[in-house]
Design an enzyme around this catalytic site. Structure first.
Site, mmCIF file in Angstrom:
data_model
loop_
_atom_site.group_PDB
_atom_site.id
_atom_site.type_symbol
_atom_site.label_atom_id
_atom_site.label_comp_id
_atom_site.label_asym_id
_atom_site.label_seq_id
_atom_site.Cartn_x
_atom_site.Cartn_y
_atom_site.Cartn_z
ATOM 1 C CG MET A 18 -2.092 -0.959 1.122
ATOM 2 S SD MET A 18 -3.196 -0.841 2.534
ATOM 3 C CE MET A 18 -2.248 -1.671 3.796
ATOM 4 C CB CYS A 102 -1.508 0.287 -9.725
ATOM 5 S SG CYS A 102 -1.815 1.933 -9.051
ATOM 6 C CE LYS A 141 -2.185 -6.428 -4.375
ATOM 7 N NZ LYS A 141 -2.705 -5.170 -4.902
ATOM 8 C CG ASN A 202 -5.910 -8.122 -2.040
ATOM 9 O OD1 ASN A 202 -5.828 -7.286 -2.933
ATOM 10 N ND2 ASN A 202 -5.915 -7.792 -0.775
ATOM 11 N N GLY A 226 -4.907 -5.696 2.983
ATOM 12 C CA GLY A 226 -4.428 -4.316 2.943
ATOM 13 C C GLY A 226 -5.117 -3.467 3.982
ATOM 14 N NE ARG A 227 -9.473 -1.437 1.056
ATOM 15 C CZ ARG A 227 -10.615 -1.538 0.423
ATOM 16 N NH1 ARG A 227 -11.357 -0.470 0.234
ATOM 17 N NH2 ARG A 227 -11.024 -2.710 -0.042
#
Ligand SMILES: Cc1cc2nc3c(=O)[nH]c(=O)nc-3n(C[C@H](O)[C@H](O)[C@H](O)COP(=O)(O)O)c2cc1C
Length: 335
Positions: A18, A102, A141, A202, A226-227
């Site tokens: 991140m 991304c 990813k 994910n 992540g978050r």
């Protein structure tokens, strides 16, 4: 047991890359709490890396304590990516990852990140050449595609597998979706059915229950978060506790203890002192505000603290305000 090439990922839980978040301090914090198998650095521009930008090289410092560690690079030019991958390997991480997911406009316009999902020929060349240049494990990813009617995650997954990629991670949203809607875990299940290399699922894992459910519903080999980890840095340790209970025949659904107010205070202050030591004041304040928002979410009077810190001029007064906030919370709790 999840293996990415020769790297054992135990537990099979990965801190997602991140930008602006998974810097050295945050990675160390997560590592010290425990329960994470691999931590990932913020994405690194291959162009900036090859250009030898001082700030980028500083960003890439890591410590032995963080291992296993993955470094993610992005770019659109195959030769630059190959050169960047060589530099990455020379820095000694355990894994190199290519970002093909991304959705940020700045990255897409440069035809990097998720834009590579719209040019699978280029994606394949990049993967093949980077793989040839590396001796450490390589992962990729990606998202489900650029837009709804052009989902190509199965094709990209097959390309990865055919070209010697050691594992893939998928966030099942399109680039156009950014973070809206929900991650469609059925796509992770389809990818897992299609490939024989490890697949990391994910997207939208916020609790230990979510992680166990993702593993059960998709059959994925590991979970990338992540978050969820920014709001709850104990998340990995909570999932790991559940997994190890399930492994030893115990009740994986039984609740694990939640962090106390003292645990939260100690973690926040430790993290913030680490940031304050390393960063020039202006950047430190910006970062501390961001993390305070996440760390105090849901705590009584958290909103008041978040408003107050917007007005504080320097790191010292910021730290004092955070300490005062927790002291008051603890007094209330004891009353
Ligand atoms: C602030 C922020 C920065 C991110 N930076 C990156 C990045 O550098 N590289 C990358 O592959 N994904 C990046 N992502 C996407 C995450 O790695 C992850 O795929 C996404 O947040 C979904 O997982 P989550 O629901 O567990 O957060 C970023 C996400 C956020 C919220």
């Amino acid at each position: 047991m999840l293996k990415i090439g020769p790297v054992t990922v135990d537990p099979p839980l990965v801190l997602a890359p991140m930008a602006g978040v998974t810097d050295r301090d945050f990675r160390l914090l997560i590592r010290r709490i425990g329960g994470v198998g691999v931590v990932t650095m913020e994405f690194i521009s291959s162009k900036a890396l090859v250009g030898g930008h001082r700030k980028v090289l500083e960003l890439m410092h890591f410590s032995e304590e963080e291992r296993p560690l993955s470094i993610q690079i992005y770019g659109s030019d195959v030769d630059t990516m190959v050169e960047a991958a060589r530099i990455v390997e020379s820095l000694g991480p355990d894994i190199c990852d290519i970002n093909m997911g991304c959705p940020a406009n700045k990255v897409l316009k440069g035809c990097a990140g998720a834009a590579l999902m719209a040019d699978l020929g280029l994606a394949e060349r990049m993967i093949r050449e980077v793989r040839k240049a590396l001796s450490i494990p390589l992962t990729v990813k990606f998202r489900s595609g650029v837009r709804e009617n052009e989902k190509c995650f199965l094709e990209l997954g097959r390309i990865c597998e055919a070209n010697g990629v050691d594992a893939v991670a998928m966030h099942p949203r399109t680039a156009k979706q950014m973070f809206s809607g929900r991650a469609d875990w059925t796509e992770v299940a389809r990818l897992k059915e299609t490939l024989s290399i490890p697949v990391l699922g994910n997207g939208d894992v916020r609790s230990a229950e979510d992680a166990l459910r993702m593993m059960a519903e998709t059959g994925c080999d590991g979970v990338m978060i992540g978050r969820g980890a920014t709001r709850n840095p104990w998340l990995f340790s909570q999932i790991a506790a559940r997994l190890s209970r399930a492994d030893s025949g115990g009740d994986s659904a039984a609740l694990v203890p939640e962090p106390t107010i003292e645990d939260r205070r100690d973690l926040i202050l430790t993290h913030f002192r680490m940031v304050a030591e390393r960063e020039p004041s202006r950047f430190a304040l910006h970062k501390l505000r961001k993390f305070t928002g996440w760390y105090t979410h849901g705590l009584p009077h958290g909103a008041k603290l978040r408003r107050r810190i917007n007005e504080l001029p320097d790191v010292e007064t910021f730290l004092e305000a955070v300490e005062e906030f927790f002291d008051k919370l603890l007094v209330h709790q004891a009353a």
